[in-house]
Each structure stands twice: as structure tokens, then as C-alpha cells.
Design an enzyme around this catalytic site. Sequence first.
Site, PDB file in Angstrom:
ATOM      1  CG  HIS A 140      -8.311 -48.526 -83.160  1.00  0.00           C
ATOM      2  ND1 HIS A 140      -9.598 -48.187 -83.503  1.00  0.00           N
ATOM      3  CD2 HIS A 140      -8.020 -47.779 -82.060  1.00  0.00           C
ATOM      4  CE1 HIS A 140     -10.064 -47.277 -82.660  1.00  0.00           C
ATOM      5  NE2 HIS A 140      -9.127 -47.025 -81.779  1.00  0.00           N
ATOM      6  CG  HIS A 141      -5.553 -44.579 -82.583  1.00  0.00           C
ATOM      7  ND1 HIS A 141      -6.551 -44.243 -83.485  1.00  0.00           N
ATOM      8  CD2 HIS A 141      -6.111 -44.517 -81.346  1.00  0.00           C
ATOM      9  CE1 HIS A 141      -7.667 -43.982 -82.817  1.00  0.00           C
ATOM     10  NE2 HIS A 141      -7.425 -44.149 -81.522  1.00  0.00           N
ATOM     11  CB  CYS A 142      -0.106 -48.611 -83.593  1.00  0.00           C
ATOM     12  SG  CYS A 142       1.668 -48.777 -83.863  1.00  0.00           S
TER      13      CYS A 142
END
Length: 356
Positions: free
Chosen positions: A142-144
Site C-alpha cells: 500500500h505504499h506504492c
Amino acid sequence: RPHRTELYEDPPSGCWPIVYSPDYNITFMGLEKLHPFDAGKWGKVINFLKEEKLIADDLIVQAREATDEDLLVVHTRRYLNKLKWSFVVATITEIPPVAFLPNFVVQRKVLRPLRTQTGGTIMAGKLAVDRGWAINVGGGFHHCSSDKGGGFCAYADITLAIKFLFERVPGVSKATIIDLDAHQGNGHERDFMDDPRVYIMDAYNRYIYPGDGFAKRAIKRKVELEWGTEDTEYLQKVHTHVEGALNEFKPDILVYNAGTDILDGDPLGGLAISPQGIVRRDELVFKAARRRRIPVLMVTSGGYQKRTARIIADSILNLHSLGLIHSQLAARGAAHPSLEQMVRDSAKDLGNLSLQ
């Protein structure tokens, strides 16, 4: 016109909508031990489920690697080209020595497992719509976002799964992301910043990575937690906000990012949730979705302790024992409880929460 993809071919009908491949696991001369991530966590979850006789190899859906063409549904060509530089991958995965490896090795040993997990999330999106639920034992990067990786996340699998559904599956035009990993999910937030079709609820430790103020503007329901938050407060907040989110916006698919880095003692999460609290949390989300007949796709995301694999397996076993997941085709609307039962369940959930 959408490109042809193998990720949307139907698996054998006898399979559980549980997606996995042995290729998920990152093993490489011990380098993976330089990151707190347990790089064999995914295989351990499957082994526990096999030991408990819930599944067997031929009953799980084999994940396939996402191709460049699949990834380009969201990612820019420029970003994918950047991953051809080992130092970029070292920065994203937070494993500095990766910078010194030839890129073909990095592609095979680090990025291919992450691309396979990404393919798994895309596959699980379609399975969830077909069967009412699906679990990718990996994924949850979820950080990309479309043009930037970070925090061990090299591909935007959540964004990809949702975009694939919007483009290819008739009747799927609205999605809700419920992100309960300890960290803010800034990648999908940046990707869906101004997209009214996607509703984001995010509960996270407000003091840790990534602290992305710009991305926060995309969150419709923001639950910012303090250091050391414990079960009672956490579960009450999750229950209130999950119910609120699903009452406010009725999606065609719910993507549930079920990070286990909220576990007490996690070196990166900074929260203090017990193993039982994690199992209960997953149950609350599945109950809320099943009650409303919303297909749910779960991804496992962060979790940086050796015991998280056991907890993920226990949670899946608990969902099964409660009848919230089962192997039969649970196409939309099939095998759902009556309205009275839903009301009773909801009242009971609230009662249980106040007793804790």
C-alpha cells in the site's frame, strides 16, 4: 480495449478462492534477513492451513506473475524502467546491499516474488466478485503508487486490482479500501486522490512512516491512532468506522488490507494489539461485508514478527469456523443470513465490544 491477461482466466471450480504461489517467498543468501520483514511468512501461513486440513495444494489458486502489460494498467513506463536500477530497488525494499547486485539477479530474486504477489491480488479481485470473498496470502503493497515505490512496496497491487475490476468486470464501478495495516496506505491514496468511485478508510499509527500529508487528503475516514493503542479501544474504533464507512458508501468490492504489524511488539508498527485482537478485527470486517453482501478481497500486507504467520492462519481458520468464508461458490447473494439474523449479529457485536 483491455489487453488480454492470464490473470483473469478462471481457476478450477473446486479451488478455494485463496491465492498463493511458492514464488511469493524471498530467499536469497540471507539478504532478506537484513529487513525486519519475514520474507518466508507467506509460505508459513499456507503450511499452517495445510496442517489444520483446511486446504491442500490442489485446492488453492496458483498465483501468476503480473506481466509488464498488466503493470502498465497503473504504472508508468518510466517507473517500471527505474526498477531496472538495483539501487532504486534497494531503496524501495530497504535492503541496502541489493544496490550492489546485478539487476537480473534483483529482478529474479526480489522483484519476481513481488510481481507474483501482485498478480495474486489482481486474480483475487476477480475471484472475490465471483465467489463473494477471496484472500491473497501475499500482497497489500500500500505504499506504492503509479510512479513511486517505498516501504518494501514495489508494485501498486491494490490500485491494480481495483482498476482491473473497473475496466473488465461489468457491474463493478465502486470500491472501498479498508486499510488496517499499522501504516498509512499512501500509495493507493495518491492513486485514487480525486476518484469518486473509491472510498478509503485508513486506521494507522499517526507517528510513523510514511506521514504523507498530501495522500491523507484522499482518506474519507481517517482513524489516527496513538502509540501503544490496545485491543479494546482499537476494536471499538474499527467496528464503528467500518460500519460507518459501509453505511456511507455501498461499494461493489471491498479491498481489505489486513496488515498484522499492529501486533504488540512489532518493531515498526508501534501499536499493542494482541493476537486475539487481530483475529477479532478480521472477523469484524468480514461480518460487516458479508452482512451487506459486499464481496471482500483480503491481502496480508505488513507484519514484521515471526509469529504473524500463525496469527494470519488462525484468523483464516476463525473466519471459516464462523461460516464467513467457505469453499462453495458463494456468488453474490448466495448463502447470506436473513435480515433479522444480521440485526441480531450487529447487536451482539456491539454487546461483545462493550464487554471486552
